[in-house]
Design a protein around this motif. Structure first.
Motif, PDB file in Angstrom:
ATOM      1  N   LEU A 338      20.307  66.028 -87.864  1.00 48.09           N
ATOM      2  CA  LEU A 338      19.468  66.696 -88.865  1.00 48.09           C
ATOM      3  C   LEU A 338      18.411  67.534 -88.161  1.00 48.09           C
ATOM      4  CD1 LEU A 338      18.881  63.573 -91.159  1.00 48.09           C
ATOM      5  CD2 LEU A 338      20.505  65.434 -91.602  1.00 48.09           C
ATOM      6  N   GLN A 339      18.196  68.738 -88.644  1.00 45.85           N
ATOM      7  CA  GLN A 339      17.172  69.610 -88.075  1.00 45.85           C
ATOM      8  C   GLN A 339      15.930  69.580 -88.974  1.00 45.85           C
ATOM      9  OE1 GLN A 339      17.676  70.802 -85.148  1.00 45.85           O
ATOM     10  NE2 GLN A 339      19.899  70.514 -84.994  1.00 45.85           N
ATOM     11  N   GLN A 340      14.831  69.149 -88.381  1.00 49.06           N
ATOM     12  CA  GLN A 340      13.528  69.077 -89.056  1.00 49.06           C
ATOM     13  C   GLN A 340      13.538  68.049 -90.196  1.00 49.06           C
ATOM     14  OE1 GLN A 340      11.511  72.743 -89.910  1.00 49.06           O
ATOM     15  NE2 GLN A 340      12.267  73.750 -88.080  1.00 49.06           N
ATOM     16  N   ILE A 341      13.497  66.776 -89.799  1.00 51.96           N
ATOM     17  CA  ILE A 341      13.434  65.673 -90.769  1.00 51.96           C
ATOM     18  C   ILE A 341      12.013  65.590 -91.316  1.00 51.96           C
ATOM     19  CG2 ILE A 341      13.781  63.218 -91.151  1.00 51.96           C
ATOM     20  CD1 ILE A 341      15.488  63.204 -88.594  1.00 51.96           C
ATOM     21  N   ARG A 342      11.847  65.918 -92.569  1.00 48.51           N
ATOM     22  CA  ARG A 342      10.520  65.824 -93.172  1.00 48.51           C
ATOM     23  C   ARG A 342      10.287  64.456 -93.803  1.00 48.51           C
ATOM     24  NH1 ARG A 342       7.719  69.713 -97.817  1.00 48.51           N
ATOM     25  NH2 ARG A 342       5.761  68.580 -97.885  1.00 48.51           N
ATOM     26  N   SER A 343      11.348  63.841 -94.323  1.00 47.59           N
ATOM     27  CA  SER A 343      11.167  62.573 -95.024  1.00 47.59           C
ATOM     28  C   SER A 343      12.362  61.660 -94.815  1.00 47.59           C
ATOM     29  CB  SER A 343      10.956  62.818 -96.521  1.00 47.59           C
ATOM     30  OG  SER A 343      10.894  61.594 -97.233  1.00 47.59           O
ATOM     31  N   MET A 344      12.109  60.360 -94.955  1.00 49.47           N
ATOM     32  CA  MET A 344      13.145  59.329 -94.928  1.00 49.47           C
ATOM     33  C   MET A 344      12.775  58.294 -95.976  1.00 49.47           C
ATOM     34  SD  MET A 344      13.308  58.660 -90.799  1.00 49.47           S
ATOM     35  CE  MET A 344      11.670  57.873 -90.766  1.00 49.47           C
ATOM     36  N   ALA A 345      13.737  57.463 -96.340  1.00 46.28           N
ATOM     37  CA  ALA A 345      13.446  56.376 -97.271  1.00 46.28           C
ATOM     38  C   ALA A 345      14.345  55.194 -96.969  1.00 46.28           C
ATOM     39  CB  ALA A 345      13.630  56.820 -98.720  1.00 46.28           C
ATOM     40  N   LEU A 346      13.774  53.998 -97.076  1.00 44.62           N
ATOM     41  CA  LEU A 346      14.526  52.749 -97.006  1.00 44.62           C
ATOM     42  C   LEU A 346      14.954  52.351 -98.398  1.00 44.62           C
ATOM     43  CD1 LEU A 346      12.252  50.800 -94.530  1.00 44.62           C
ATOM     44  CD2 LEU A 346      14.730  50.925 -94.278  1.00 44.62           C
ATOM     45  N   GLY A 347      16.144  51.744 -98.505  1.00 46.79           N
ATOM     46  CA  GLY A 347      16.569  51.209 -99.789  1.00 46.79           C
ATOM     47  C   GLY A 347      15.741  50.003-100.192  1.00 46.79           C
ATOM     48  N   LYS A 348      15.954  49.549-101.411  1.00 46.85           N
ATOM     49  CA  LYS A 348      15.184  48.434-101.949  1.00 46.85           C
ATOM     50  C   LYS A 348      15.684  47.085-101.397  1.00 46.85           C
ATOM     51  CE  LYS A 348      13.653  50.541-106.284  1.00 46.85           C
ATOM     52  NZ  LYS A 348      13.751  51.918-105.783  1.00 46.85           N
ATOM     53  N   VAL A 349      14.739  46.187-101.174  1.00 49.67           N
ATOM     54  CA  VAL A 349      15.075  44.873-100.624  1.00 49.67           C
ATOM     55  C   VAL A 349      15.916  44.069-101.606  1.00 49.67           C
ATOM     56  CG1 VAL A 349      14.107  42.647 -99.925  1.00 49.67           C
ATOM     57  CG2 VAL A 349      13.074  44.770 -99.097  1.00 49.67           C
ATOM     58  N   GLU A 350      15.573  44.120-102.891  1.00 50.53           N
ATOM     59  CA  GLU A 350      16.175  43.211-103.855  1.00 50.53           C
ATOM     60  C   GLU A 350      17.669  43.426-104.065  1.00 50.53           C
ATOM     61  OE1 GLU A 350      13.488  46.053-106.296  1.00 50.53           O
ATOM     62  OE2 GLU A 350      13.511  45.121-104.310  1.00 50.53           O
ATOM     63  N   ASP A 351      18.177  44.620-103.810  1.00 51.74           N
ATOM     64  CA  ASP A 351      19.611  44.847-103.979  1.00 51.74           C
ATOM     65  C   ASP A 351      20.325  45.069-102.649  1.00 51.74           C
ATOM     66  OD1 ASP A 351      18.804  47.386-103.304  1.00 51.74           O
ATOM     67  OD2 ASP A 351      19.331  48.314-105.213  1.00 51.74           O
ATOM     68  N   GLY A 352      19.645  44.744-101.546  1.00 53.90           N
ATOM     69  CA  GLY A 352      20.247  44.907-100.234  1.00 53.90           C
ATOM     70  C   GLY A 352      20.247  46.318 -99.713  1.00 53.90           C
ATOM     71  N   GLY A 353      19.612  47.209-100.447  1.00 49.94           N
ATOM     72  CA  GLY A 353      19.573  48.599-100.025  1.00 49.94           C
ATOM     73  C   GLY A 353      18.766  48.838 -98.765  1.00 49.94           C
ATOM     74  N   ASP A 354      17.903  47.873 -98.400  1.00 51.73           N
ATOM     75  CA  ASP A 354      17.088  48.051 -97.198  1.00 51.73           C
ATOM     76  C   ASP A 354      17.919  47.984 -95.919  1.00 51.73           C
ATOM     77  OD1 ASP A 354      17.481  45.257 -97.684  1.00 51.73           O
ATOM     78  OD2 ASP A 354      15.867  44.806 -96.297  1.00 51.73           O
ATOM     79  N   GLU A 355      19.218  47.760 -96.051  1.00 55.23           N
ATOM     80  CA  GLU A 355      20.107  47.847 -94.898  1.00 55.23           C
ATOM     81  C   GLU A 355      20.311  49.301 -94.473  1.00 55.23           C
ATOM     82  OE1 GLU A 355      24.647  46.414 -93.589  1.00 55.23           O
ATOM     83  OE2 GLU A 355      23.820  45.869 -95.559  1.00 55.23           O
ATOM     84  N   PHE A 356      19.861  50.231 -95.342  1.00 58.73           N
ATOM     85  CA  PHE A 356      20.151  51.636 -95.116  1.00 58.73           C
ATOM     86  C   PHE A 356      18.888  52.492 -95.160  1.00 58.73           C
ATOM     87  CE2 PHE A 356      23.802  49.634 -97.146  1.00 58.73           C
ATOM     88  CZ  PHE A 356      24.797  49.890 -96.200  1.00 58.73           C
TER      89      PHE A 356
END
Length: 397
Positions: A338-356
């Motif tokens: 990715l060129q020029q990463i301005r933002s990122m986000a973690l998934g939610k803990v409660e549904d296991g999305g924080d794995e990503f």
């Protein structure tokens, strides 16, 4: 099959918020659609209690807007209300526990905390005053985010090299500056996070990550830094020019027991492009002691790192910190494509999305999802979608 719906704001005229579906089993990221919004909804944020509500700022000039949306069952969003932010180019928004929604006017020395109608967080009141920062006329400000903590709101100002401490001033939507935390001149604090009462600051101009105890409010003595490290990869191409962007701290869980720090590098050089893309740097905070003198490691001085010469000085200084009892330990530098990463986000803990973690390119590379591996100490690319450019903010629905 585990599917995650992800919303993505970004720069576009006319504006839209994109909806993606991420199938974690298939390793596929699919664009589901685009919902019309005001121009350039560069930052989006979900209501913490009512997850069917989304907010966005329109990063436009000369005056930006704050908008509210409902999130529909199919993942699209529907516009409900729009209000002015009272300033130029708002670059960040976040709902507060007290009912207001923040709007950080990057192009003006001010911000807004827009009150919502009591019992109706989808509609904005129109009587919330703009909060002007106490800066000399013509001085730089550039507020870049807001973070609520223990009854205060911390606002880092990239151009002013300080973090304002803001509190409510007796009425919904009315706030005042009660103090500040100074940072080293020229470092450019962009984004912040707090964990266990430690304040972590990502400095855009210096491309450094610092850690410190929060001084007693409103204007307690600024304490020595616990850590101060460069986030720039040691193998960066000659001539790269970096500007740090995003800072995330993961929530400890059984699967990921250690809170880890993820920061995005951003090479903004007009002349040098690394085909590997920018990196996500992963750090672990260890509140240790220096092996030579028994005191907490750290430094009170940041240094700019936009040139190769300065970058080498940063690397040498990092090596000085990497002794027994270091405070910030670099675990990995992960190339993203990715060129020029301005933002990122973690998934939610409660549904296991924080794995990503999802991240987007402000220029080239599209949107990519990474899986946290090794207890979060490294990342593996899972999926990429390049149908839309300029995605700069994400929400896992």
């Amino acid at each position: 099959m585990v599917n995650f719906t992800i919303l993505a704001g970004g720069f576009a005229v006319p504006g839209f918020i994109a909806t993606y579906n991420f199938d974690s089993d298939a390793g596929a990221l699919s664009l589901l659609g685009q919902s019309s919004t005001g121009d350039s909804p560069s930052w989006i944020a979900q209501h913490p209690q009512n997850r069917s509500i989304l907010y966005a700022v329109n990063e436009i000039s000369p005056v930006g807007n704050l908008q509210s949306f409902t999130i529909e069952q199919n993942g699209s969003v529907s516009l409900v209300d729009t209000v002015t932010t009272g300033g130029n180019g708002p670059t960040f928004t976040n709902p507060l526990s007290t009912g207001e929604v923040s709007a950080m006017n990057f192009g003006s020395p001010n911000c807004s905390f827009v009150a919502t109608v009591e019992g109706d967080p989808l509609h904005f009141r129109t009587d919330s005053p703009v909060l002007s920062f106490p800066v000399p006329e013509g001085a730089k400000s550039n507020p870049h985010m807001s973070l609520e903590h223990n009854g205060e709101i911390f606002v880092p100002v990239l151009g002013g090299d300080k973090i304002w401490r803001i509190v409510n001033d007796g009425a919904p939507g009315k706030f005042k500056v009660q103090g500040q935390i100074n940072v080293d001149p020229g470092t450019g604090p962009r984004h912040i996070a707090i964990h266990d009462d430690i304040l972590f600051v990502l400095h855009e101009t210096a491309s450094t990550l610092t850690a410190q105890h929060i001084p007693e409010g409103p204007n307690g003595t600024t304490l020595p830094l616990l850590a101060n490290v460069s986030i720039i990869p040691q193998d960066a191409l000659e001539g790269s020019q970096f500007a740090a962007a995003e800072l995330l701290i993961s929530t400890p869980t059984e699967k990921f027991p250690n809170p880890l720090i993820y920061v995005s590098n951003r090479n903004i050089s007009p002349n040098v492009t690394d085909p590997r893309g920018d990196t996500i740097a992963i750090f672990e905070f260890i509140n240790g002691t220096d092996s030579t003198n028994g005191t907490e490691t750290g430094s009170g001085t940041n240094q700019a790192a936009s040139t190769t010469c300065k970058r080498k000085r940063m690397v040498k200084r990092n090596q000085r910190f990497r002794r027994d009892g270091e405070a910030l330990n670099l675990l990995a530098q992960v190339p993203t494509g990715l060129q020029q990463i301005r933002s990122m986000a973690l998934g939610k803990v409660e549904d296991g999305g924080d794995e990503f973690i999802i991240a987007g390119a402000n220029t080239a590379g599209g949107v990519a999802v990474f899986q946290r591996v090794d207890g979060g100490r490294n990342l593996t690319l899972v999926a990429r979608n390049e149908e839309i450019a300029n995605r700069t903010s994400f929400v896992f629905v």
